[in-house]
Design an enzyme around this catalytic site. Structure first.
Site, PDB file in Angstrom:
ATOM      1  N   HIS A 124       0.868  -1.185   0.000  1.00  0.00           N
ATOM      2  CA  HIS A 124       0.000   0.000   0.000  1.00  0.00           C
ATOM      3  C   HIS A 124       0.904   1.235   0.000  1.00  0.00           C
ATOM      4  O   HIS A 124       1.165   1.820   1.049  1.00  0.00           O
ATOM      5  CB  HIS A 124      -0.897  -0.044   1.248  1.00  0.00           C
ATOM      6  CG  HIS A 124      -2.036   0.909   1.226  1.00  0.00           C
ATOM      7  ND1 HIS A 124      -3.275   0.603   1.736  1.00  0.00           N
ATOM      8  CD2 HIS A 124      -2.141   2.168   0.752  1.00  0.00           C
ATOM      9  CE1 HIS A 124      -4.085   1.638   1.575  1.00  0.00           C
ATOM     10  NE2 HIS A 124      -3.415   2.604   0.992  1.00  0.00           N
ATOM     11  N   GLU A 131      -2.434  -1.605  -3.411  1.00  0.00           N
ATOM     12  CA  GLU A 131      -3.590  -0.864  -2.914  1.00  0.00           C
ATOM     13  C   GLU A 131      -3.275   0.616  -2.869  1.00  0.00           C
ATOM     14  O   GLU A 131      -2.127   0.991  -2.613  1.00  0.00           O
ATOM     15  CB  GLU A 131      -3.882  -1.229  -1.455  1.00  0.00           C
ATOM     16  CG  GLU A 131      -4.173  -2.628  -1.151  1.00  0.00           C
ATOM     17  CD  GLU A 131      -4.268  -2.819   0.354  1.00  0.00           C
ATOM     18  OE1 GLU A 131      -4.687  -3.902   0.749  1.00  0.00           O
ATOM     19  OE2 GLU A 131      -3.922  -1.906   1.128  1.00  0.00           O
ATOM     20  N   HIS A 186      -8.577  -6.175   6.470  1.00  0.00           N
ATOM     21  CA  HIS A 186      -8.414  -5.192   7.529  1.00  0.00           C
ATOM     22  C   HIS A 186      -8.738  -5.804   8.883  1.00  0.00           C
ATOM     23  O   HIS A 186      -9.839  -6.259   9.129  1.00  0.00           O
ATOM     24  CB  HIS A 186      -9.253  -3.920   7.335  1.00  0.00           C
ATOM     25  CG  HIS A 186      -8.446  -2.692   7.681  1.00  0.00           C
ATOM     26  ND1 HIS A 186      -8.114  -2.370   8.968  1.00  0.00           N
ATOM     27  CD2 HIS A 186      -7.846  -1.767   6.907  1.00  0.00           C
ATOM     28  CE1 HIS A 186      -7.371  -1.285   8.960  1.00  0.00           C
ATOM     29  NE2 HIS A 186      -7.172  -0.896   7.719  1.00  0.00           N
TER      30      HIS A 186
HETATM   31  N1  PXP Z   1      -6.969  -3.918   2.944  1.00  0.00           N
HETATM   32  C1  PXP Z   1      -6.762  -2.586   2.856  1.00  0.00           C
HETATM   33  C2  PXP Z   1      -7.494  -1.832   1.811  1.00  0.00           C
HETATM   34  C3  PXP Z   1      -5.871  -1.919   3.711  1.00  0.00           C
HETATM   35  O1  PXP Z   1      -5.683  -0.596   3.613  1.00  0.00           O
HETATM   36  C4  PXP Z   1      -5.176  -2.678   4.677  1.00  0.00           C
HETATM   37  C5  PXP Z   1      -4.196  -1.996   5.582  1.00  0.00           C
HETATM   38  O2  PXP Z   1      -3.201  -1.369   4.843  1.00  0.00           O
HETATM   39  C6  PXP Z   1      -5.413  -4.056   4.724  1.00  0.00           C
HETATM   40  C7  PXP Z   1      -6.312  -4.658   3.866  1.00  0.00           C
HETATM   41  C8  PXP Z   1      -4.715  -4.942   5.719  1.00  0.00           C
HETATM   42  O3  PXP Z   1      -5.147  -4.605   7.007  1.00  0.00           O
HETATM   43  P1  PXP Z   1      -4.343  -5.158   8.269  1.00  0.00           P
HETATM   44  O4  PXP Z   1      -2.995  -4.540   8.227  1.00  0.00           O
HETATM   45  O5  PXP Z   1      -5.172  -4.725   9.424  1.00  0.00           O
HETATM   46  O6  PXP Z   1      -4.286  -6.660   8.123  1.00  0.00           O
END
Ligand code: PXP
Length: 240
Positions: A44, A71, A192
């Site tokens: 990301h 992302e 997430h």
């Molecule tokens: N999906 C998206 C769109 C995110 O922004 C994130 C965090 O960067 C994640 C998934 C992964 O989340 P986590 O780090 O809480 O596993």
């Protein structure tokens, strides 16, 4: 159904950036995570490059043998250019502001329908699978479909935060949203705050879950269990 595990390696870059230099080596970690059985790597990149840097993304694309998922917010011109240059298997569109700690809401795919349709067409022309990060709401799933997305990524924080006695209640809207996505022919990803504690129940409850993207909890667990064992533990949660 075999849900794929894409490991978000932003936290490894955060650790590296805390000191300068190249420890830990983000690329090496990504290659090891893949060797240990992860199905893909997620990054990301943010405009301030406080975690993953644009140069990391280019290196990863050159060396990775598994799927790369990038992302980010396509309203950042540099983000769109990076995606078009590196051509990952998948781009996930996330509506986060540049200084935001982490993503905290999905796209309003109804209000931003026109914009999303245009930007998705740009990625599709480049042959890149496109997923939109959405809250578990039927109208947001339908909006993603109308905009031409290939997949949705369900924003799972609301589920993950619910303590286990309230899980059935917390997952209900995700099941409804996932069913609607399947009816429309949209692929389903999720992510997430997923963790060893809540992943299996989620994956078992959501029909046709193609991919989960997990960073924070998985990289933290690697401090206790090691990277190899941790990847195995997460993969095990997806096998039932
Ligand atoms: N999906 C998206 C769109 C995110 O922004 C994130 C965090 O960067 C994640 C998934 C992964 O989340 P986590 O780090 O809480 O596993």
């Amino acid at each position: 159904m075999n849900t794929k595990l894409s490991v978000n390696i932003n936290k490894i870059a955060t650790l590296r950036n805390a000191r300068g230099g190249n420890i830990p080596d983000v690329l090496l970690a990504a290659l090891l995570i893949t060797e240990y059985g992860a199905d893909g790597i997620t990054v990301h990149p943010r405009p301030d490059e406080r975690h993953i840097r644009y140069a990391d993304v280019r290196d990863l694309k050159r060396k990775l043998t598994t799927e790369l998922n990038i992302e980010g917010n396509p309203k950042e011109k540099a983000f769109v250019e990076l995606v078009l240059e590196t051509k990952p298997a998948q781009v996930t569109l996330v509506p986060d502001a540049s200084g935001q700690l982490t993503s905290d809401h999905g796209w309003d795919t109804v209000a931003h329908q026109g914009y999303l349709t245009e930007i998705i067409a740009v990625f599709k022309r480049a042959g890149i699978r496109t997923s939109i990060f959405v809250d578990a709401k039927t109208e947001m799933v339908e909006g993603a479909y109308q905009a031409g997305a290939d997949r949705i990524e369900l924003y799972t924080e609301a589920y993950a935060r619910a303590a286990s006695p309230h899980r059935a209640e917390a997952i209900a809207p995700f099941i409804v949203a996932a069913k609607r996505a399947s009816e429309l022919g949209l692929g389903i990803n999720a992510g997430h705050d997923l963790s060893l504690e809540n992943l299996r129940y989620f994956a078992k409850s959501i029909p046709n879950l193609l991919e989960v993207s997990i960073g924070h909890a998985l990289i933290s667990d690697a401090l206790y269990f090691g990277l190899e064992q941790t990847v195995h533990l997460y993969k095990e949660q997806l096998q039932f």
